[in-house]
Design a protein around this motif. Sequence first.
Motif, PDB file in Angstrom:
ATOM      1  N   TRP A 116       0.343  -0.931   0.083  1.00  0.00           N
ATOM      2  CA  TRP A 116      -0.169   0.057   0.460  1.00  0.00           C
ATOM      3  C   TRP A 116       1.099   1.167  -0.274  1.00  0.00           C
ATOM      4  O   TRP A 116      -0.324   2.573  -0.384  1.00  0.00           O
ATOM      5  CB  TRP A 116      -0.534   0.006   1.123  1.00  0.00           C
ATOM      6  N   ALA A 117       1.861   1.595   0.800  1.00  0.00           N
ATOM      7  CA  ALA A 117       2.785   2.878   0.646  1.00  0.00           C
ATOM      8  C   ALA A 117       4.047   1.809  -1.168  1.00  0.00           C
ATOM      9  O   ALA A 117       4.273   3.664  -1.110  1.00  0.00           O
ATOM     10  CB  ALA A 117       4.407   2.351   1.501  1.00  0.00           C
ATOM     11  N   ASP A 118       3.894   1.873  -1.608  1.00  0.00           N
ATOM     12  CA  ASP A 118       4.538   1.655  -2.269  1.00  0.00           C
ATOM     13  C   ASP A 118       4.105   2.715  -3.738  1.00  0.00           C
ATOM     14  O   ASP A 118       4.942   4.035  -4.308  1.00  0.00           O
ATOM     15  CB  ASP A 118       4.259   0.185  -3.780  1.00  0.00           C
ATOM     16  N   SER A 119       2.788   3.230  -4.047  1.00  0.00           N
ATOM     17  CA  SER A 119       2.715   4.833  -4.669  1.00  0.00           C
ATOM     18  C   SER A 119       3.076   6.346  -3.814  1.00  0.00           C
ATOM     19  O   SER A 119       3.127   7.461  -4.308  1.00  0.00           O
ATOM     20  CB  SER A 119       1.223   4.891  -4.663  1.00  0.00           C
ATOM     21  N   PHE A 120       4.004   5.717  -2.326  1.00  0.00           N
ATOM     22  CA  PHE A 120       3.918   7.190  -1.815  1.00  0.00           C
ATOM     23  C   PHE A 120       4.884   8.284  -2.488  1.00  0.00           C
ATOM     24  O   PHE A 120       5.302   9.680  -2.130  1.00  0.00           O
ATOM     25  CB  PHE A 120       4.805   7.421  -0.338  1.00  0.00           C
ATOM     26  N   HIS A 121       5.746   7.937  -3.182  1.00  0.00           N
ATOM     27  CA  HIS A 121       7.174   8.246  -3.269  1.00  0.00           C
ATOM     28  C   HIS A 121       6.383   8.804  -4.758  1.00  0.00           C
ATOM     29  O   HIS A 121       7.112   9.996  -5.530  1.00  0.00           O
ATOM     30  CB  HIS A 121       7.828   6.749  -3.964  1.00  0.00           C
ATOM     31  N   GLU A 122       5.515   8.590  -4.915  1.00  0.00           N
ATOM     32  CA  GLU A 122       4.841   9.262  -6.190  1.00  0.00           C
ATOM     33  C   GLU A 122       4.267  10.716  -5.648  1.00  0.00           C
ATOM     34  O   GLU A 122       4.611  12.396  -6.622  1.00  0.00           O
ATOM     35  CB  GLU A 122       3.226   8.865  -6.768  1.00  0.00           C
ATOM     36  N   TYR A 123       4.734  10.597  -4.009  1.00  0.00           N
ATOM     37  CA  TYR A 123       3.543  12.538  -3.702  1.00  0.00           C
ATOM     38  C   TYR A 123       5.352  12.960  -3.380  1.00  0.00           C
ATOM     39  O   TYR A 123       4.792  14.166  -2.725  1.00  0.00           O
ATOM     40  CB  TYR A 123       2.183  11.966  -3.154  1.00  0.00           C
ATOM     41  N   TRP A 124       5.943  12.640  -2.768  1.00  0.00           N
ATOM     42  CA  TRP A 124       7.100  13.134  -1.554  1.00  0.00           C
ATOM     43  C   TRP A 124       8.079  12.437  -1.682  1.00  0.00           C
ATOM     44  O   TRP A 124       9.024  11.677  -2.714  1.00  0.00           O
ATOM     45  CB  TRP A 124       6.656  11.991  -0.002  1.00  0.00           C
ATOM     46  N   THR A 125       9.349  13.734  -1.445  1.00  0.00           N
ATOM     47  CA  THR A 125      10.410  13.441  -1.320  1.00  0.00           C
ATOM     48  C   THR A 125      11.187  13.883   0.370  1.00  0.00           C
ATOM     49  O   THR A 125      11.727  14.636  -0.117  1.00  0.00           O
ATOM     50  CB  THR A 125      11.159  14.230  -2.779  1.00  0.00           C
ATOM     51  N   PRO A 126      11.155  12.018   0.765  1.00  0.00           N
ATOM     52  CA  PRO A 126      12.030  13.086   1.571  1.00  0.00           C
ATOM     53  C   PRO A 126      13.810  13.648   2.250  1.00  0.00           C
ATOM     54  O   PRO A 126      13.928  12.841   1.185  1.00  0.00           O
ATOM     55  CB  PRO A 126      12.051  11.199   2.840  1.00  0.00           C
ATOM     56  N   GLY A 127      13.700  14.011   3.170  1.00  0.00           N
ATOM     57  CA  GLY A 127      14.937  14.254   3.311  1.00  0.00           C
ATOM     58  C   GLY A 127      15.355  16.145   3.153  1.00  0.00           C
ATOM     59  O   GLY A 127      14.291  16.887   3.230  1.00  0.00           O
ATOM     60  N   GLU A 128      16.430  16.013   3.747  1.00  0.00           N
ATOM     61  CA  GLU A 128      16.022  17.803   3.825  1.00  0.00           C
ATOM     62  C   GLU A 128      16.319  18.480   2.596  1.00  0.00           C
ATOM     63  O   GLU A 128      15.275  19.722   2.497  1.00  0.00           O
ATOM     64  CB  GLU A 128      17.803  17.679   4.095  1.00  0.00           C
ATOM     65  N   GLN A 129      17.111  18.170   1.828  1.00  0.00           N
ATOM     66  CA  GLN A 129      16.522  18.428   0.342  1.00  0.00           C
ATOM     67  C   GLN A 129      15.401  19.093  -0.315  1.00  0.00           C
ATOM     68  O   GLN A 129      15.092  20.024  -0.858  1.00  0.00           O
ATOM     69  CB  GLN A 129      17.998  17.784  -1.174  1.00  0.00           C
ATOM     70  N   GLY A 130      14.922  17.610   0.085  1.00  0.00           N
ATOM     71  CA  GLY A 130      13.499  17.609  -1.001  1.00  0.00           C
ATOM     72  C   GLY A 130      12.598  18.515   0.918  1.00  0.00           C
ATOM     73  O   GLY A 130      11.737  18.791  -0.493  1.00  0.00           O
ATOM     74  N   ALA A 131      13.032  19.118   1.515  1.00  0.00           N
ATOM     75  CA  ALA A 131      12.723  19.589   2.881  1.00  0.00           C
ATOM     76  C   ALA A 131      12.372  21.680   2.354  1.00  0.00           C
ATOM     77  O   ALA A 131      11.093  21.939   1.826  1.00  0.00           O
ATOM     78  CB  ALA A 131      12.319  19.464   4.240  1.00  0.00           C
TER      79      ALA A 131
ATOM     80  N   GLU B 235      -3.889   6.171   0.396  1.00  0.00           N
ATOM     81  CA  GLU B 235      -2.970   6.239  -1.018  1.00  0.00           C
ATOM     82  C   GLU B 235      -1.825   6.731  -0.772  1.00  0.00           C
ATOM     83  O   GLU B 235      -0.713   6.854  -1.565  1.00  0.00           O
ATOM     84  CB  GLU B 235      -3.916   6.885  -2.484  1.00  0.00           C
ATOM     85  N   THR B 236      -1.975   8.379   0.266  1.00  0.00           N
ATOM     86  CA  THR B 236      -0.400   9.075   0.083  1.00  0.00           C
ATOM     87  C   THR B 236      -0.394   9.100   1.687  1.00  0.00           C
ATOM     88  O   THR B 236       1.083  10.103   1.166  1.00  0.00           O
ATOM     89  CB  THR B 236      -0.897  10.679  -0.163  1.00  0.00           C
ATOM     90  N   GLY B 237      -0.776   8.657   2.456  1.00  0.00           N
ATOM     91  CA  GLY B 237       0.010   9.151   3.883  1.00  0.00           C
ATOM     92  C   GLY B 237      -0.138  10.246   4.075  1.00  0.00           C
ATOM     93  O   GLY B 237       0.682  10.608   5.392  1.00  0.00           O
ATOM     94  N   TRP B 238      -1.317  10.723   4.032  1.00  0.00           N
ATOM     95  CA  TRP B 238      -1.287  12.085   4.004  1.00  0.00           C
ATOM     96  C   TRP B 238      -3.009  12.685   4.108  1.00  0.00           C
ATOM     97  O   TRP B 238      -3.670  12.345   3.065  1.00  0.00           O
ATOM     98  CB  TRP B 238      -0.379  13.388   3.156  1.00  0.00           C
TER      99      TRP B 238
END
Length: 482
Positions: free
Chosen positions: A198-213, A343-346
């Motif tokens: 179910w979390a496989d699509s998270f990367h389509e919505y988010w970019t974790p990390g300091e640069q992504g922030a 779907e998105t974790g948010w």
Amino acid sequence: MSESKKICIVLHRRDLRLGDNSAVVSAIESGRLLIPIFVWNRQESEACDAGSASCWWLHHSLLELGNQYAKQGGELFFFREPTQSVIERLIREHDVEAVYWNRRYEPDAIKQDSGLKKSLKDAGIEVHSFNGSLLREPWEVETKQGDPYQVFTPFWKNVLASIDPDKPLSAPEAISFEKVRIESCKLDDFNLLPKLDWADSFHEYWTPGEQGAHESLSNFIRNGIDDYKGERDFPAKSGTSRMSPHLHFGEISPRQICHAVQVHLNRKRKDNGQPGADTYLSEIGWREFGYHILYHFPHTTEKSLKPKFDDFPWDNNAKDLKKWQQGMTGYPIVDAGMRELWETGWMHNRVRMIVGSFLAKDLLQNWKSGAEWFWDTLVDADLANNTLGWQWVAGSGADASPYFRVFNPVLQGERYDPSGKYIRQWIPELSELPDKWIHKPWEAPKDVLKDAGISLGETYPEPLVDHQEAREAALAIYEKIK
């Protein structure tokens, strides 16, 4: 190793960044060689009880922080043993003389860190702890009577009047590391990635990390902050910053956000403030308020801040809770929010209030059931703000929504998603329904439903409850305990 170079540990927890990181900067300024570590031990604190969605984020955030250290010529070391055992072993094996960390404020975390600090100091080890995640420490903000605040507006005015105006600390340009072999594990050994797909699509919505922030913040300031006050309540629009998970994991600090907003205002020469920016900063204030309440009233994770609500006769119907979790309540705005979450974790903040009110006041489910579900499914699951939000919507917490305020899911949908765009995005089985009926399909004529390919009770559920009846029943109970 040079005789003049001593060694220190930098213990990362909820500060997964190098910029504006007081623990990292102070360790470097001490002239010591650094050993950066991250410990994941599920027996220790709430931080290691994170839900599946948060664990997905944590994995990718740690991966990015490790890459940042690697670019500087070092390594972020991972451990699964208890934190104290890890640090004591490193002290023995590498002659460590100091430990640096940024503070945490959850009840279990405070207890753990206090014990660790005492043990290290008793052993002659320097301990340096810092505020790395708040604008003000919870104990620094108090009423004129010396009490903690329980109402947001005066709390935030107090904080605004005393925010440190200093520019955030820059990320270090060079770090000196202790270059010896250290017995540790790999990030993958934490098994943070969810087993379900179910979390496989998270990367389509988010970019974790300091640069992504910082990229997310820059994009919001360029394209959204000026209209934030007017756009933030409409879930079909990109009107919010979506910075909450970055803040939770400390990929960016609130001081960095406030500074970036102020730079934006200075460029626009709006010295007297700007509604969008001012409103946005108040949302950072609500985050601060959540930690203020959690620190001073740690029992609120399990019990109501207002004791009279502890005996509320919740229904706690397991079938109703499951329908709510699945986005199958029959109320489109509620179901759209719950499906967006899965779907998105948010979930959009306005919709969080709607689905929370529906669970607590229409279904009479204990607010803790909602908090537990959010804890497992939100990438920004945060104990302080999750607790504050759910107690607010249930009417039992600080500065809470009044007991008689019961969100009408139909009227809320019509007001904040008038064309049904948000609903159609997350409930495709309703996509052909005309705007007039999109928020109340059970009232649509049979021929309209047929033309839209909808069979209530089959392709989309009938309403789980009658909202008006549920509202009256809830108010009657609230009136008794009031």
